[in-house]
Structure formats: C-alpha cells, structure tokens
Design an enzyme around this catalytic site. Structure first.
Site, mmCIF file in Angstrom:
data_model
loop_
_atom_site.group_PDB
_atom_site.id
_atom_site.type_symbol
_atom_site.label_atom_id
_atom_site.label_comp_id
_atom_site.label_asym_id
_atom_site.label_seq_id
_atom_site.Cartn_x
_atom_site.Cartn_y
_atom_site.Cartn_z
ATOM 1 C CG ASP A 183 -7.389 4.475 -1.010
ATOM 2 O OD1 ASP A 183 -7.314 3.265 -1.275
ATOM 3 O OD2 ASP A 183 -6.685 5.022 -0.142
ATOM 4 C CG ASP A 238 -2.210 0.729 1.010
ATOM 5 O OD1 ASP A 238 -2.252 1.567 0.088
ATOM 6 O OD2 ASP A 238 -3.172 0.470 1.746
ATOM 7 C CD GLU A 280 0.572 6.552 -3.258
ATOM 8 O OE1 GLU A 280 -0.126 7.047 -2.381
ATOM 9 O OE2 GLU A 280 0.520 5.355 -3.563
#
Length: 815
Positions: A473, A400, A403
């Site tokens: 998300d 997760d 980035e």
C-alpha cells in the site's frame, strides 16, 4: 641425543599428519571441527555449496522451508595443506582455514569471489520462548568495487545494497528475501526465517538473525547475475507459467461495493473498446468485520455470486478475489481453528469490528491470523476456500496481508507458539507458507486452470507457487513512484521474477483536497499516467488504489488527452503480448528474469546503481518519466494539528489550467556496448551516452537494443480474442540477434507434458537475412499456417516490409 631428536621429528610429523586429516569426507562434502564450532560443507551440484555451522555439542539438523533440492553426490577432491582444507569440483574451490574458521570461495582459475571474516561466525545464547537456542551472526568481506543486489523489496529508492542497513522483518511495503547477487558472479542465500539484520560497511558485510540453532547459508557460483538467479531457482524451485490472460490489463480499486458495480466495470470497458482481461474484488464481500475473510458472499450486495462470475466470464474477462491470512471470530474457519490452537493472538487488520474510520477500538474486531506453518490449518484454509469460492469458478486469488499485518506490536508477540516453534523463529517465512498452502492445494485439485496468486509479501522459494507479488500500500506521490523501480528490480534479482505495483499508488487522498473528483486534478492525472506507463512494462499491469477511482472512464472520454494517453498505453501493452508471453517462457524454461536491472545485461559502470531505467525482457529499455513535468510535486496537504503542511504528494492545482499538449524532455542514459533504436521514431543512436529525449504526456522513452527481434500482436479487447496468425515481426538491425516465439493453450498445465510450440527467429546482420526455424512441438489448437509481416526497423518503419506465409517449415527472408 640424535635418537631423541629423530624421535621428536617423527612425533611432530605424525602430529602434522593427524592435523592434515582433521576432517571427515562425506558423499557430498566434508565435516570438520574448528575450535568450538562444527562445520559442514555440502555440495548441491557443481555450482552450489551449503555451509552449516553450530556449536560443538549442539545437534543441528534442519529441513529448509525454502529449499527443495537435496545435496548431490558431486565429484570433488579434498586435501589439506597446513591450516587450510581445500575442496574442488568442476567449477568451484572452497577453502576452510581450520585455525581462523574462515571459509573462502574462488574460481578454479584462482579468482577470489567471497570470503568470510576470520572468526566471523558467532553464537550468542538466547532463550526463545523457553527454547534454548542462539542469536547467530556471520560476517563476510566484500571487494570494495563490487555491487550487490536483491534481498527482496525495499522502499529505499536505491538499487545497490552497498552501505545499506536493513532490519529484515516482513511488512506491508517491504518484502524480505535473504538472497543477494553480486557483480562478481555469485549468489548468497542466508537460510533463516527469524528477524534478521543485514548490514554492509566498507569493512564488513553481515547477517545477524535473532534465532537459529545454527548458521545455514548457501554460496552459488553462477558466473553472472542471471546465472546466480538460475542457481537459486534450481535450489528453491522453478517459476511456472502464468496464464496468458494474466499479462493483460487489470482493473481494481478499494473496493467494488456490489455485484452490479463489479460486473458493470467490465461491461463499460467492453462498451468503450478498451482492452481488459481482469477485474479484482477487494474485501468485505463477506459482510461485516466480524465475518472477516469468511470466503463466502455474505454481503447482501452480492446476491448471486455464481451469476456474477458467469457474467464476467461471458465478457471474456477473469476475476480474482481478496482472501486474507486472518479470520473474524464469527467465521467458520475461526471456529474450527481456534479450539485446535491454530490462530495467532496478536494485533492485525482490521482493528475494529465497526467499519467507520478511524477504527473504533472500543469494539475490537477479534480478527486473528492463522498458523500457516501447520499443515492441518492449511488444509482447513483450502477446504473453505474451495467450497466457498473456487467452486464458483473464480480464476485466481488476491492474497492480501500475507506478511501478515502485525499491528500494536509487542515483543512478546514473537513468543507465540506456531506449529514449527516460536513465531519469532519462523516470522519471515509466513508468506511462503500461506501462499504455498493455497498453491499446492489448488494444483492438487485441478490442472485445468493454472494457479495465479496476487500477494503482498514473499519469501525465498515463493516463485514456485505461481505468485505475483505487489509492492504493498504505497503512497501516491512522485517519490513513491521513483522508489518502485529499484524496489521491483531488487525483488526480481532475489530470484522471484513476478512483481507489480498499485498503478497510481494506493493512498491518494492528498489529491482530493479542493476537488469533488480527484480524477480531474491535473497533478493526479499526470502522476497516474506516468505510473501507468511504468506499469505497462512490469510483469503485471494492474491499476488499484483507494480515495480516487482509477477506471479509464473516470478520466474523461475518448478524445480527451488523459483518457487517450491511458488507452494508448493499455493498447501498447496488448500489442506486446507475444513478446511478453515468450519472455515468460524463458523465465520458466531458462531461469530468466522479465524485469531486469541494466547491470544484468551491460558491463557499464554507469549502470551499477541506476535507479530509473531497466530492461523489460532482453530487448526493451524502459526509462519511465518519474518527475513531474506539467504540475508541481510539492504541495499543501491537510494536517489536523497545524493546518496545511508541505508534502511531496500532490499538486494544489484547483482553478489552474494545465496544457498537457506541450512537449517536454527528459534525460536518458543508453548503456554502452550496443546501438539503440528509439521505439517511437526508429532513430538509431549509439550507446554509452546520455541523451535528451523529447517526451509527451502519452509517451515515455523506450529504446530497443540493436539485434532485437520483437513480435507485435493484433489489436484486441482481451488477450485471447484473436489468434496470432498475422504477427508483425520487427527486426532492429545493427547486430546479430535471435528470438524464440512461444505458444501453448494459454492456460492449464499441459505445457509441462510438452504441449507447446516454439519458433526460432535468427537475424544475420551482415547478410541482412532473417532465418525462421522449423516449428518445434505442438499443442491442441495450434496454428498450422500463418502469416508473418516482417519489418526492418529504420528511419521509416515501413522499410523493407515483407509478408510471408509460414507452415512450420524453416524459411529464410532477405531484407
């Protein structure tokens, strides 16, 4: 006088001769100087050429983070006519105008493909955290009628990149890969990792990067979008096979709060007889936020993680677990990395050490991302991951915030030093480095289990690391669902073939207003079912989100229409596993792409910018229902300041009955150049037309291209429950066709050593004959004898059904 004129003529001829040799030939190209710019051309094979430019007097060398290929000694010729240096090899012609600096590309037949603008390269002095470098720009001229695609994933809701302006910095729901493909059959890779502005106008197409010691890009002549993607994978690495179980159904949510809850979900699916292959544990199994990403089960609700993993495996399911690119201040990783300068001090998630919402900023979490550009930091990361989680037998990683999350952004954050220079210089390559660190370490540790990484971000070359990127998300809304289709297609055309999305959307709180259980809100039920049907035809079928749990039993019971629609879709996915796994082999072996924009397969102007249909593999056209048919899209949602605002998010359906048994309809365009079969009715329809397709809540429009051969697997509870010893082979007549069935041990890397088998199926439409080729290859556990139930599709699916025994030898079947 005549002698003087003759002497001048000789001098002019000599001067022209000097100009004609204004380049140096190398083993793989040429070097030249144009005005104040050094230019180097390097062939990386017959179809790919690298362009390097830098100001005169500036040494520019770079080892690419993305590129694994090296320049090749390619047979080529070079000559100069006037101001133009021309290079030719077996496939490509490159012209360099030494006067204007323009480089252009053409086929050997003279078809112009792409051209730089005259004086299109610029270098502007830039101080990058004390390092003198440049802001770089390169401009190109595109044909008015060509379309371009790729550049990663954007939530724009549009497929074509013409007239687009993108600020390319990695984000939660935007993943940037600076590679594009053109309908003219070429690809372009801008090899820069800093924040980059891409802009396309009718007059100019340009890349402008904040930091670069020079311009570095690659031009590829693939001849098609598939061919250009193949060139990019040859340049940056091939996509390995995923285990078969990764193509089954995955259940997840934010978050399972205990060991018992997690295992209980798997048990419930087995009890209900609904297929499931994977379960995902989200964050905070490590405990509080100060222990963020400790990679240990420090949460007391997970008292025996080894038994938990064993319980899941005993139910023939698999577990992947959340790991992050940052660490809390009380973790062992933080304490080991901090003194070595391996952490990046900028705002990230979580912002508070407390778990309450909204974040209480008076108690900062102290969480910091690590420096994945540092090889020692990557070693430390893996050492803790290996000891804390991999040793337990966990099957894969949910990486997760890869980035990573960059919150409370300050421009000075980009001045932070990484192992490879300023954070600004390498910003966009962060996901490549952190994902690659885990993949390379796991592969070095063991070949028994294929690397499988679910990750939120990506960069060029990441396909070589066994990663499947999800779209972040995203909100739970119909517009968000619509956005996912072109987002996934552009990502796939960026040469990274594995992509997925949170089925149902991540943020779903709008659907809970007035409902004790958002699962009972008809607006969410409709959206979720349609998103699930779309997700069944993506490379990973994974249900996930917050606010509203997504497990099937939360939507009712068997016999309830929404429950049944969910179960039907999951079972359909499993019946297609032989088709999907074989298509995955073409990705690995033939550089193919699983989720395909229609423009990749059809020369039809109407599909150039088609945002709501695509091919799944080479045979199945998918037209998801992306507009609400039973409930409203525009609703009321709570707003703290103004009360209720209209938002495109969910329906205010409290107390309103919705009849999901009603039939509806939607428009579908069938590309020209082939006939199509309705998957549900087997009706044959000519392409090149828009049709009205009747729909129900449990079906979306699916069409099979004439000439397709599709294997259907058995009804199972998990991917490997039954052998493929009695497959249905469905032939869709109307054109010649072929299909290769691929099989191996379903996990491990023995396939790289040749441990796999293929069986070819070829359909001759004129003679109505299916030729099944001799099996090639073998692997431990391979079926030596099996049955194929062959069905010729038509108005009746039972038409001309034949059952044959196959022992590995070639056979012909007349239908």
């Amino acid at each position: 006088m005549k002698k003087i004129n003759l002497m001048l003529l000789l001098l002019m001829t000599f001067a022209i001769g000097i100009q004609a040799q204004s380049y140096t030939k190398t083993n793989w190209g040429v070097k030249t100087q144009i005005n104040s710019t050094n230019v180097e051309i390097q062939f990386y094979g017959p179809s790919t050429v690298r362009i390097l430019k830098s100001p005169v007097g500036k040494t520019f060398t770079k080892e690419s983070l993305s590129v694994v290929e090296k320049p090749q000694a390619t047979k080529f010729t070079v000559n100069q006519q006037g101001d133009v240096i021309s290079l030719k090899n077996d496939k490509l012609k490159v012209d360099i105008d030494v006067k204007s600096g323009k480089i252009s590309y053409a086929t050997l037949a003279g078809t112009q493909l792409l051209s730089e603008k005259e004086a299109g390269a610029t270098f502007t002095d830039f101080d990058d955290a004390g390092s003198k470098t440049y802001t770089i720009n390169q401009s190109f001229t595109l044909d008015k009628d060509e379309a371009i695609y790729g550049l990663g994933q954007q939530q724009r809701g549009k497929l074509s990149l013409r007239n687009a302006k993108l600020h390319m910095v990695q984000g939660n729901t935007d993943d940037y890969v600076p590679f594009l493909v053109s309908t003219k059959g070429y690809g372009l890779f801008w090899d820069n990792y800093s924040p980059t502005q891409f802009e396309d106008t009718p007059e100019n197409t340009s890349f402008r990067s904040d930091v670069g010691d020079g311009i570095d890009y690659y031009f590829m002549l693939g001849g098609s979008i598939d061919g250009s993607i193949a060139c990019m994978r040859e340049l940056t690495g091939q996509a390995p096979m995923f285990p078969l179980w990764t193509f089954g159904y995955w259940q997840s949510k934010e978050r399972y709060k205990s060991q018992n809850e997690l295992v209980g979900v798997v048990n419930k699916y087995r009890e209900l007889g609904v297929p499931l292959d994977g379960i995902i544990q989200d964050w905070q199994y490590w405990g509080n936020n100060y222990l963020w990403n400790a990679m240990e089960f420090l949460n007391t609700e997970f008292p025996n993680p080894k038994k938990m993993v064993e319980d899941i495996h005993n139910q023939n399911a698999h577990l992947i677990i959340s790991i992050w690119s940052s660490f809390g201040p009380q973790t062992k990783q933080y304490r080991e990395m901090k003194p070595k300068g391996m952490l990046l001090n900028f705002g990230t998630w979580p912002q508070s050490g407390l778990e309450s919402w909204p974040p209480n900023r008076e108690y900062p979490s102290g969480v910091e991302p690590y420096d994945p550009y540092n090889p020692e930091a990557r070693n430390i990361y893996w050492n803790h991951l290996n000891k804390g989680l991999f040793s337990l037998g966990i099957d894969g990683w949910w990486m997760d915030s890869s980035e990573p999350d960059h919150l409370d952004f300050k421009p000075s954050d980009f001045d932070l030093k990484t192992y490879l220079g300023s954070f600004r210089k390498v910003r966009n390559a962060f996901p490549l480095m952190t994902v690659g660190g885990v993949a390379e370490h796991q592969r070095a540790a063991s070949s028994d289990k294929r690397v499988f990484i679910l990750t939120r971000s990506a960069f060029a070359g990441q396909q070589r690391y066994g990663a499947n990127t999800w779209s972040g998300d995203v909100n739970s809304s119909w517009q968000s669902l619509r956005n996912q289709i072109p987002a996934g297609l552009n990502f796939s055309m960026s040469a990274i073939p594995y992509w997925n999305t949170d089925i149902g959307g991540f943020f779903a709180s709008a659907y809970k207003r007035g409902w004790d259980d958002g699962n009972k809100n008809p607006s969410f039920q409709e959206l979720y079912v349609r998103w699930l049907q779309f997700g069944a035809f993506t490379p990973m079928m994974r249900s996930h989100g917050t606010d509203i749990p997504r497990e099937i039993y939360n939507f009712g019971k068997k016999g309830d229409i929404i429950y049944d629609a969910i179960a039907k879709t999951i079972n359909l996915r499993y019946s297609l596993l032989p088709y999907i796994y074989s298509a995955a082999w073409t990705v690995t072996n033939n550089q193919s792409t699983l989720m395909r924009a229609l423009i990749m397969d059809f020369k039809d102007k109407k599909v150039v910018d088609m945002n709501n249909e695509y091919m799944f593999g080479k045979s199945i056209l998918v037209a998801p229902v992306v507009n609400a048919q039973y409930t409203p899209e525009t609703i009321l949602r709570a707003n703290a300041e103004t009360g209720w605002d209209k938002k495109d998010a969910a329906g205010d359906m409290k107390g309103q009955a919705v009849d999901f048994t009603q039939g509806k309809s939607t428009k579908v365009y069938l590309p020209e150049g082939t006939a199509w079969y309705d998957f549900w009715t087997n009706e044959k329809i000519n392409g090149g037309q828009e049709i009205t397709k009747a729909t129900t809540i449990d079906e979306i429009p699916l069409y099979i291209k004439a000439g397709s051969i599709i294997p259907f697997g058995p009804q199972v509870q998990y991917a490997t429950e039954k052998k493929w010893d009695n497959l249905e082979i469905r032939v869709y007549p109307g054109a010649d066709g072929e299909f290769t069935l691929y099989e191996d041990e379903n996990d491990n890397y023995n396939y790289e050593k040749g441990a796999y088998s293929t069986i070819s199926f070829k359909w001759n439409d004129k003679s109505k004959t299916l030729s099944i080729g001799a099996r090639k290859g073998s692997f431990p556990g391979m079926l030596t004898v099996r049955k194929f139930n062959i069905v010729l599709a038509g108005q009746s699916i039972q038409k001309n059904e034949k059952s044959i025994s196959y022992n590995g030898k070639s056979i012909k079947v007349k239908l």
